[in-house]
Design an enzyme around this catalytic site. Sequence first.
Site, PDB file in Angstrom:
ATOM      1  N   TYR A   1      -9.691  -0.177  -0.724  1.00  0.00           N
ATOM      2  CA  TYR A   1      -9.927  -0.282   1.032  1.00  0.00           C
ATOM      3  C   TYR A   1      -9.692   0.169   1.316  1.00  0.00           C
ATOM      4  CZ  TYR A   1      -9.365  -5.227   1.235  1.00  0.00           C
ATOM      5  OH  TYR A   1     -10.469  -6.756   1.553  1.00  0.00           O
TER       6      TYR A   1
ATOM      7  N   ASP B   1       0.700  -1.133  -0.187  1.00  0.00           N
ATOM      8  CA  ASP B   1       0.042   0.201  -0.004  1.00  0.00           C
ATOM      9  C   ASP B   1       0.819   1.615  -0.274  1.00  0.00           C
ATOM     10  OD1 ASP B   1      -3.122  -1.535  -0.330  1.00  0.00           O
ATOM     11  OD2 ASP B   1      -2.003  -1.561   2.073  1.00  0.00           O
TER      12      ASP B   1
END
Length: 357
Positions: free
Chosen positions: A94, A7
């Site tokens: 997400y 990420d």
Amino acid sequence: KERIYLDSASVSGLGNKALVPGGDCPDSATFIPSTVWNQHGDEPGRYDAAFCLFEMNNGYPLRRHMEYLKPNGFYGGMLDSVLTLRTILVVGNYDYVIDFIFHQNGAIETRLMSTGYIMGNVFRAVERQYGFKLENPLTANLHHHMFHLKVDLDISGTSNRYETLNVEPMDTKVCWEKSRDYAQTKFTTHLKRTEQEALYKYDFNHPKYHIVHNDARRNQWGEKRAFRIDLSGMSKNLLPEGRFNEKAISWARHQIAVTKRKENEFRSSSNYGMFDTLDPVVDFSTFYSDNETIVDEDLVFWLSLGLHHIPHTWETHDRHDPPLQLLQGVPQHGLQGRAVCRLQGQGGSRQGSPSRK
Ligand SMILES: [Cu+2]
């Protein structure tokens, strides 16, 4: 190409665009802005509601006792009222809810929740070992969320030690009848002297406390004034150590690592981690390979946590895992202990199955 999803590639600090009162945080929360500067503008930009701060009780007692076996019974108790600082990072599909929770007993808790949408692809027979058929023609693959937290603890100053209190079985005799065997437990204290000695992999067979303290600062009974690191969201990384794409997440090998604090060991991963897997710019294992002494030093604790995620049917519309309690710092021994605690989230990773791009 060997690749692992990190990420940090998305520059996740830009992902806390706005929190919504009544949805993300209580209406009564105080919303706190952040200033960000990225490649999309010449001037810094402002997110008006990047963080929220609120107080609430958790609906259960922090402590209580009702004494009714004696004639003069009593009750004493209080609800666990906590102060929470929250932000939510959106990384593509997400959303990661990150809470820093301050309890009235001095415990500082970090909690992560993941929600948002799953990433899908077309279901084929070959996908069976990675995912269920969720809709026609959709599947979503097994993956492993992992998080790495940098916890720069200073307990009564920066001269700190890391010790474990190991709970061990002990055979003894019944004290009033020496011929009879009796089993019980005891604990032993283990000072970790070097960075490599401090590397910790969770072992169910060897329960232990992890404590941090300044050895020169004892309480009035001569006991340590320590904070305890209590990890409750650990998850086993199954990729083989040092092989293939695992090198980019060498931080996931251990649940706890302790290093001497250094300015040039600021992050355990980098924005490039997703792309330089085989020869990462930041390789966390180099932080402890020099094996420096960590006794009475300024220490940083690196904690890895996570969960395996096998997407299921109702997640096609939206998903929400149960809260994952990641870290709880609990004052130990003398309760007068105070900690200056700087908590920084580091790059998370998602390891997809081989069929996932
Ligand atoms: Cu997931």
